[in-house]
Design an enzyme around this catalytic site. Sequence first.
Site, PDB file in Angstrom:
ATOM      1  N   LEU A  71       0.826  -1.203   0.000  1.00 28.80           N
ATOM      2  CA  LEU A  71       0.000   0.000   0.000  1.00 28.80           C
ATOM      3  C   LEU A  71       0.858   1.250   0.000  1.00 28.80           C
ATOM      4  CD1 LEU A  71      -2.648   1.649   0.482  1.00 28.80           C
ATOM      5  CD2 LEU A  71      -2.377   1.172   2.916  1.00 28.80           C
ATOM      6  N   SER A  72       1.948   1.211   0.745  1.00 28.53           N
ATOM      7  CA  SER A  72       2.825   2.367   0.839  1.00 28.53           C
ATOM      8  C   SER A  72       4.244   1.887   1.111  1.00 28.53           C
ATOM      9  CB  SER A  72       2.367   3.295   1.973  1.00 28.53           C
ATOM     10  OG  SER A  72       3.180   4.440   2.059  1.00 28.53           O
ATOM     11  N   CYS A  73       5.209   2.614   0.550  1.00 28.04           N
ATOM     12  CA  CYS A  73       6.600   2.232   0.796  1.00 28.04           C
ATOM     13  C   CYS A  73       7.499   3.449   0.654  1.00 28.04           C
ATOM     14  CB  CYS A  73       7.040   1.124  -0.158  1.00 28.04           C
ATOM     15  SG  CYS A  73       7.236   1.645  -1.865  1.00 28.04           S
TER      16      CYS A  73
END
Length: 408
Positions: A71-73
């Site tokens: 989802l997010s990095c």
Amino acid sequence: METDTTTLSPESLRAEMVAKVRAGGWAERGEVERVLRDTPRHRFLPDADLELAYHPYRAVVTHRFDNGRSLSCASAPWLVAGMLDQLDVQPGHRVLEIGAGTGYNACLLAQLTGRADLVTTVDINPDVAARASRALADTGFGGVHVVTGDGVLGYPEHAPYDRMIATVSPWDLPAPWWQQLAPGGRLVAPLRWRGQGRSVAFTRTGDRLVSDSLVLCGFVYLVGDGEGELSGAITSDGLVTLHWDRDQDVRPDALLGVLDQPRVTTWSDVTLGRQESHEDLWLRLTATDPRVCRLGVTGDVPPEVCDPVPGYWRMALVDGGTLAYLTLRRVTIADEARCELGVIGHGPAAAELTEHLCGEIRAWAPDRHRHSPTLTVHPAGAPDSELAGTAIDKTHSRFVLTYDDPPR
């Protein structure tokens, strides 16, 4: 001999990271190198060990969907540096970032523009936004505006922006981004078309965006971007999938089971050395061939079923019920180990389509190190008479990829 990172301080690891990023040709702008060297990246990645936090080539996943997908990095430092090179932030610029991530990139942007309050970063996930806000405050950049909201909408309250950067990958350039970018402003976004992705740097020139830099990359997709890219399995077990753009004439039902049909293999006589890539062939074909798609093959698929070039995402051509995709074989030329590009096809027109794609490989090969294209993006309503080439139609815009030397 590898460095024993367990004994190094964050400062030493950061200096080593910057040195490797610079050696790779990134952080070419002195101010980008400076902010990378001055910013404690590990404080934005408290759950990662120091070695990973300062690895120059690895992204760090910080949030996942329930299905395990990222989802997010935090993007790999080389790519962070490359996109900041592309963005060219100057002191006093008003900046909008789509995708807050860890807050690290917003921190770098705040230092480049000189005032934290000139930077706005937007993220659709409240947990991601909250974490970024805390990290920015803890590192002395609490003046950055961290907004929980749909990045597709931008953030009109602080517009117009001199610089806009997306750290998530959109399939299209949403209309609000056009409206909020100042005339002459620059926008950098990791765009997707015909299955491949590039970080593209644009300047707004009148009613269009004109690129001056394209960098191969991959990113987490922009949430809320719509169903621009479609996909479907072409094997009964779902291990081989096809991905195509909404404007393409692809019928997945006509391709289900196509890999069970006889295989046709054609070799191009074009070889690549150890450090050479074929990715620009994919990019080049998007300018001329509306049949270019992406093939997804899991590691469980044996080569006798599907044997593409290495990697999960691979270029393919689809024509009705026929599929053709790139493959390779090892060859030795003058005692040098090389790889020859070829094409495998299945379906009623496999012989014709494999030979066609091999012809494209042969046409591309002599020029593969010399030419880079320009991507011009027009508003969706732009008439064909204003376009310099064939349009790839999106929801809000029309993409036109052109080369100084027209692809043959």
